[in-house]
Motif scaffolding. Structure first.
Motif, short mmCIF file in Angstrom:
data_model
loop_
_atom_site.label_atom_id
_atom_site.label_comp_id
_atom_site.label_asym_id
_atom_site.label_seq_id
_atom_site.Cartn_x
_atom_site.Cartn_y
_atom_site.Cartn_z
N LEU A 131 -2.27 -2.94 -7.71
CA LEU A 131 -3.37 -3.75 -7.21
C LEU A 131 -4.64 -2.93 -7.10
N PRO A 132 -5.80 -3.55 -7.35
CA PRO A 132 -7.07 -2.84 -7.22
C PRO A 132 -7.48 -2.72 -5.76
N LEU A 133 -8.13 -1.60 -5.43
CA LEU A 133 -8.60 -1.39 -4.07
C LEU A 133 -10.07 -1.76 -3.94
N PRO A 134 -10.42 -2.44 -2.87
CA PRO A 134 -11.85 -2.63 -2.60
C PRO A 134 -12.50 -1.28 -2.29
N ASP A 135 -13.76 -1.15 -2.63
CA ASP A 135 -14.44 0.13 -2.49
C ASP A 135 -14.47 0.65 -1.06
N HIS A 136 -14.49 -0.26 -0.08
CA HIS A 136 -14.65 0.17 1.31
C HIS A 136 -13.33 0.63 1.95
N LEU A 137 -12.20 0.44 1.27
CA LEU A 137 -10.91 0.76 1.88
C LEU A 137 -10.52 2.20 1.56
N PRO A 138 -10.36 3.07 2.56
CA PRO A 138 -9.98 4.46 2.30
C PRO A 138 -8.58 4.54 1.69
N PHE A 139 -8.38 5.57 0.88
CA PHE A 139 -7.08 5.74 0.22
C PHE A 139 -5.95 5.86 1.24
N ALA A 140 -6.16 6.58 2.33
CA ALA A 140 -5.09 6.80 3.30
C ALA A 140 -4.62 5.48 3.91
N LEU A 141 -5.56 4.59 4.24
CA LEU A 141 -5.16 3.28 4.77
C LEU A 141 -4.51 2.44 3.69
N ALA A 142 -5.05 2.49 2.48
CA ALA A 142 -4.49 1.69 1.38
C ALA A 142 -3.06 2.09 1.08
N SER A 143 -2.72 3.35 1.26
CA SER A 143 -1.37 3.80 0.95
C SER A 143 -0.34 3.22 1.91
N MET A 144 -0.80 2.61 3.00
CA MET A 144 0.12 1.98 3.95
C MET A 144 0.45 0.54 3.55
N THR A 145 0.03 0.12 2.37
CA THR A 145 0.31 -1.23 1.90
C THR A 145 1.81 -1.51 1.86
N GLU A 146 2.58 -0.58 1.33
CA GLU A 146 4.03 -0.82 1.17
C GLU A 146 4.73 -1.04 2.51
N PRO A 147 4.58 -0.16 3.51
CA PRO A 147 5.29 -0.43 4.77
C PRO A 147 4.79 -1.69 5.47
N LEU A 148 3.48 -1.96 5.39
CA LEU A 148 2.97 -3.17 6.01
C LEU A 148 3.52 -4.40 5.31
N ALA A 149 3.69 -4.34 3.99
CA ALA A 149 4.30 -5.45 3.27
C ALA A 149 5.72 -5.70 3.76
N CYS A 150 6.46 -4.63 4.03
CA CYS A 150 7.82 -4.78 4.56
C CYS A 150 7.78 -5.44 5.94
N VAL A 151 6.81 -5.05 6.77
CA VAL A 151 6.69 -5.63 8.11
C VAL A 151 6.32 -7.11 8.03
N LEU A 152 5.40 -7.47 7.15
CA LEU A 152 5.03 -8.88 7.02
C LEU A 152 6.22 -9.72 6.54
N HIS A 153 6.98 -9.16 5.60
CA HIS A 153 8.21 -9.84 5.16
C HIS A 153 9.17 -10.00 6.33
N GLY A 154 9.35 -8.93 7.11
CA GLY A 154 10.25 -9.00 8.25
C GLY A 154 9.78 -9.96 9.31
N ALA A 155 8.46 -9.97 9.57
CA ALA A 155 7.93 -10.89 10.58
C ALA A 155 8.11 -12.34 10.16
N ALA A 156 7.91 -12.61 8.88
CA ALA A 156 8.09 -13.98 8.39
C ALA A 156 9.53 -14.42 8.52
N ARG A 157 10.46 -13.50 8.24
CA ARG A 157 11.89 -13.84 8.31
C ARG A 157 12.37 -13.97 9.76
N ALA A 158 11.60 -13.46 10.72
CA ALA A 158 12.02 -13.48 12.11
C ALA A 158 11.74 -14.81 12.79
N ASN A 159 11.04 -15.72 12.10
CA ASN A 159 10.77 -17.06 12.65
C ASN A 159 10.04 -17.01 13.98
N VAL A 160 9.08 -16.10 14.10
CA VAL A 160 8.29 -16.02 15.33
C VAL A 160 7.39 -17.23 15.44
#
Length: 355
Positions: A131-160
């Motif tokens: 995926l392309p990164l927006p210019d304003h997003l630092p690389f260090a924050l962008a590299s957290m995409t994968e774990p946050l994606a796992c969390v969003l998947h987990g949150a959705a499956r938790a039926n909160v």
């Protein structure tokens, strides 16, 4: 190039290896930042992972960087593009993919090697999860995409549901990301939209006071050091009018904490067993509680392309203060010391910046 290779249990070595070159459909990126992860720590301590890798192997799986080479047939990308690549891609053809259960893909392709100067991205990931990164997003924050994606998947499956009282067990990066996502009131994530709903009440249990303070900043209404609590399920009942939590999320990967999570749940609750335990671990479940209290126990693994895009959108929006998880930057040559610091729980995540 200089790269980290995992040879076995707590056996991580920095070695010179050939620079990667892209085959047809592949790209190579210069790693501008690779964040450490609790999964990396577990893999390092255990010496392997049942699905993601087998030593000896290149190591690390969260990174963002800049394209430096394109393989034959790659279109839509240019050298110099700022990108983030998920560490996996489903095959889209197997039994589970046809049911759109992509995290269960029988041929799920994993890519490791982010703790290095360069990283080759396999063609399926280029096609689905580069995926392309927006210019304003630092690389260090962008590299957290994968774990946050796992969390969003987990949150959705938790039926909160809006207004639910959620208990999160574990103050590692994943547990803290769950706090941020759920306490913010974000109820729905998709590639197209992020919708807000009434706030969820989140209670965080962990063993490190500094991390618990981060949890408070990320929105937990109350935090507790489990070392100072004699009866965690009893305390949870006190916090929830005697019932127990509507949703419990286990984020440690310790079998005894899986059992503790079940004990914290109210009748009708969902228990999300998110933390991966050592291979062949078992737990004991009280069948009366499971049956008569109509509990839902869910194991949730990894992420899907939908949530990879949602995670990047969320990071780019700066809605969540996930920079609080980063304890600065370190060069690749300090990776061994960083893992020792993680083992001692002195840091949550560190951005490794190859020189």
């Amino acid at each position: 190039m200089l790269a980290a290779l995992l040879y076995g249990q707590e056996d991580l070595r920095l070695e010179q290896v050939p620079d990667p070159s892209p085959a047809a459909g592949e790209v190579v990126i210069r790693v501008n930042a690779a964040t450490t992860c609790g999964t990396d720590l577990k893999v390092w301590r255990r010496g392997g992972h049942a699905k993601m890798l087998k030593p000896p192997t290149l190591f690390g799986h969260e990174a963002a960087g800049t394209i430096v080479a394109l393989g034959a047939g790659v279109t839509g990308w240019q050298v110099g593009d700022r990108v983030v690549a998920n560490n996996s891609a489903p095959c889209l053809n197997c039994f589970f993919c046809r049911k759109q259960e992509y995290s269960l893909c029988q041929n799920l392709l994993f890519n490791n090697g982010t703790f290095a100067e360069y990283l080759k991205i396999p063609a399926p990931i280029v096609q689905q999860n580069l995926l392309p990164l927006p210019d304003h997003l630092p690389f260090a924050l962008a590299s957290m995409t994968e774990p946050l994606a796992c969390v969003l998947h987990g949150a959705a499956r938790a039926n909160v549901k809006p207004g639910d009282r959620v208990v999160i067990l574990g103050d590692g990066a994943i547990g803290l990301m769950f706090v941020a996502a759920l306490a913010s009131g974000l109820a729905e994530w998709s590639q197209e939209s992020i919708r807000q709903s009434p706030l969820t009440e989140v209670f965080l249990f962990g063993g490190n006071d500094q991390r618990l303070q981060i949890g408070e900043k990320l929105g937990a209404v109350k935090t507790f050091n489990y070392k100072q609590v004699e009866d965690v399920p009893g305390l949870v009942k006190q916090l929830t009018d005697g019932w127990g939590a509507d949703v419990v999320i286990e984020a440690t990967g310790i079998p005894s904490v899986w059992e503790l999570a079940i004990a914290c749940a109210r009748p009708g609750a969902t228990v999300n067993l998110f933390g991966g335990c050592p291979r062949d671990s078992t737990i004991t479940v009280n069948t009366d509680q499971l049956h008569y209290s109509e509990l839902t126990l869910k194991g949730v693994f990894h992420n899907t392309p939908q949530y990879v895009r949602a995670a990047l959108n969320l990071l780019a929006s700066r809605t969540l203060s996930l920079e609080l998880l980063l304890s600065g930057e370190q060069p690749l040559t300090e990776l061994g010391n960083v893992f020792e610091a993680m083992k001692q729980r002195q840091v949550v995540k560190v951005a490794i910046v190859p020189e």
